[in-house]
Design a protein around this motif. Structure first.
Motif, short mmCIF file in Angstrom:
data_model
loop_
_atom_site.label_atom_id
_atom_site.label_comp_id
_atom_site.label_asym_id
_atom_site.label_seq_id
_atom_site.Cartn_x
_atom_site.Cartn_y
_atom_site.Cartn_z
N GLY A 15 0.81 -1.21 0.00
CA GLY A 15 0.00 0.00 0.00
C GLY A 15 0.84 1.26 0.00
O GLY A 15 0.53 2.23 -0.69
N LEU A 16 1.94 1.23 0.76
CA LEU A 16 2.83 2.39 0.82
C LEU A 16 3.50 2.63 -0.53
O LEU A 16 3.61 3.77 -0.99
N ARG A 17 3.92 1.53 -1.17
CA ARG A 17 4.56 1.67 -2.49
C ARG A 17 3.57 2.22 -3.52
O ARG A 17 3.92 3.08 -4.34
N ALA A 18 2.31 1.73 -3.46
CA ALA A 18 1.28 2.23 -4.38
C ALA A 18 1.03 3.71 -4.15
O ALA A 18 0.87 4.49 -5.10
N LEU A 19 1.00 4.10 -2.86
CA LEU A 19 0.79 5.51 -2.52
C LEU A 19 1.93 6.38 -3.07
O LEU A 19 1.68 7.44 -3.65
N LEU A 20 3.16 5.93 -2.91
CA LEU A 20 4.31 6.69 -3.39
C LEU A 20 4.31 6.81 -4.92
O LEU A 20 4.58 7.87 -5.48
N VAL A 21 3.97 5.69 -5.60
CA VAL A 21 3.94 5.71 -7.06
C VAL A 21 2.85 6.64 -7.57
O VAL A 21 3.08 7.46 -8.47
N LEU A 22 1.65 6.53 -7.00
CA LEU A 22 0.55 7.39 -7.42
C LEU A 22 0.83 8.86 -7.12
O LEU A 22 0.48 9.74 -7.91
N THR A 23 1.46 9.12 -5.97
CA THR A 23 1.83 10.50 -5.63
C THR A 23 2.81 11.05 -6.64
O THR A 23 2.69 12.21 -7.09
N LEU A 24 3.79 10.24 -7.02
CA LEU A 24 4.79 10.67 -7.99
C LEU A 24 4.17 10.92 -9.36
O LEU A 24 4.44 11.93 -10.01
N VAL A 25 3.28 9.99 -9.78
CA VAL A 25 2.69 10.10 -11.11
C VAL A 25 1.67 11.23 -11.18
O VAL A 25 1.71 12.08 -12.08
N THR A 26 0.71 11.23 -10.24
CA THR A 26 -0.38 12.21 -10.31
C THR A 26 -0.04 13.55 -9.67
O THR A 26 -0.65 14.57 -10.00
N GLY A 27 0.90 13.54 -8.72
CA GLY A 27 1.22 14.78 -8.02
C GLY A 27 2.44 15.50 -8.52
O GLY A 27 2.64 16.68 -8.23
N VAL A 28 3.31 14.80 -9.31
CA VAL A 28 4.53 15.43 -9.80
C VAL A 28 4.63 15.33 -11.32
O VAL A 28 4.67 16.34 -12.02
N ILE A 29 4.66 14.10 -11.84
CA ILE A 29 4.89 13.91 -13.27
C ILE A 29 3.76 14.50 -14.12
O ILE A 29 4.00 15.28 -15.05
N TYR A 30 2.51 14.14 -13.79
CA TYR A 30 1.37 14.63 -14.57
C TYR A 30 1.27 16.16 -14.57
O TYR A 30 1.15 16.77 -15.64
N PRO A 31 1.34 16.84 -13.40
CA PRO A 31 1.28 18.31 -13.42
C PRO A 31 2.42 18.94 -14.23
O PRO A 31 2.22 19.93 -14.92
N LEU A 32 3.63 18.35 -14.15
CA LEU A 32 4.76 18.89 -14.91
C LEU A 32 4.54 18.73 -16.41
O LEU A 32 4.86 19.64 -17.19
N VAL A 33 4.00 17.58 -16.82
CA VAL A 33 3.73 17.35 -18.24
C VAL A 33 2.68 18.34 -18.75
O VAL A 33 2.84 18.96 -19.81
N VAL A 34 1.58 18.47 -18.00
CA VAL A 34 0.51 19.39 -18.41
C VAL A 34 1.01 20.82 -18.46
O VAL A 34 0.72 21.57 -19.39
N THR A 35 1.79 21.21 -17.44
CA THR A 35 2.35 22.57 -17.42
C THR A 35 3.29 22.79 -18.60
O THR A 35 3.26 23.85 -19.24
N GLY A 36 4.11 21.78 -18.90
CA GLY A 36 5.03 21.90 -20.03
C GLY A 36 4.31 22.05 -21.35
O GLY A 36 4.69 22.87 -22.19
N ILE A 37 3.25 21.25 -21.54
CA ILE A 37 2.46 21.34 -22.78
C ILE A 37 1.80 22.70 -22.88
O ILE A 37 1.80 23.34 -23.94
N ALA A 38 1.23 23.16 -21.76
CA ALA A 38 0.55 24.47 -21.76
C ALA A 38 1.53 25.59 -22.08
O ALA A 38 1.23 26.49 -22.87
N GLN A 39 2.71 25.55 -21.48
CA GLN A 39 3.70 26.59 -21.73
C GLN A 39 4.23 26.54 -23.16
O GLN A 39 4.53 27.57 -23.76
N GLY A 40 4.34 25.31 -23.68
CA GLY A 40 4.87 25.18 -25.04
C GLY A 40 3.88 25.55 -26.12
O GLY A 40 4.25 26.20 -27.10
#
Length: 222
Positions: A15-40
């Motif tokens: 459960g902890l590993r799933a939480l860390l992975v989801l936090t990384l994907v949805t809380g860091v990677i996804y916002p950075l990708v969306v922000t990058g696309i929007a800025q570009g």
């Protein structure tokens, strides 16, 4: 007992590993990708549709501004600075009564019906003021020339645009106040009039902030 503890520990670890992975994907990677696309792809819109003048941000093309004189002592509503093109009325929701520490921009309509006596009086008073303010020594504005957007606020109360008709009505006054010819100011309005979006959506419009920036530059060259 040991097997039960071991299974619980494994489940907690998973459960902890799933939480860390989801936090990384949805809380860091996804916002950075969306922000990058929007800025570009949509740099201007992603940053708030900023309008710059003299090398600095002076506003947004999506939010209207007031062009008023400094308020006099005891004056609740300052007088308009008539050397500038004026936008739509911004009475909307009125004054900020929730957080009085800051002068917040309030968005909203008047929430009054078309037959409301107070609204009708507001419109009459605003129409008389528009006629008076836009009459000059050589030009007399007529009540029939006053368009609806000159005397009513928009649904948000923050409309950045006015109709070409309202901009045209202000040309003589703006020209006189800035020492410019009517032809010069008329051409300025024409150059800053946008047509319907995609040729059929909305109405022709003039962005007041962009128009006033161009007016400032024109007046500086006289």
């Amino acid at each position: 007992m040991n097997n039960s503890v071991s299974n619980t520990a494994r489940l907690l670890g998973a459960g902890l590993r799933a939480l860390l992975v989801l936090t990384l994907v949805t809380g860091v990677i996804y916002p950075l990708v969306v922000t990058g696309i929007a800025q570009g792809l949509f740099h201007n819109k992603a940053n708030g549709s900023e309008i710059k003048a003299d090398g600095r941000v002076v506003g947004s093309s999506l939010i209207g501004q007031a062009y008023n004189l400094p308020p006099k002592e005891g004056q609740e509503t300052p007088d308009p600075d008539l050397k500038w093109f004026q936008g739509r009325p911004q009475n909307g929701l009125g004054t900020n009564s929730v957080n009085t520490q800051y002068k917040l921009i309030l968005s909203g309509a008047t929430n009054r019906s078309g037959d409301n006596e107070e609204l009708i009086q507001w419109v009459k008073d605003a129409k008389a003021a528009v006629v008076k303010d836009n009459s000059t020594a050589g030009y007399k504005a007529k009540p029939s020339q006053v368009p609806a957007d000159a005397v009513t606020s928009s649904g948000s109360g923050l409309d950045p645009n006015i109709s070409p008709a309202y901009a045209d009505l202000q040309v003589h006054r703006v020209a006189e106040k800035n020492g410019l010819s009517v032809a010069q100011v008329d051409r300025l309005v024409e150059n800053h009039t946008e047509g319907r979006t995609l040729g059929f959506m909305g109405e022709p419009r003039v962005n007041v902030l962009e128009l006033n920036i161009a007016l400032k530059d024109l007046a500086a060259t006289k």
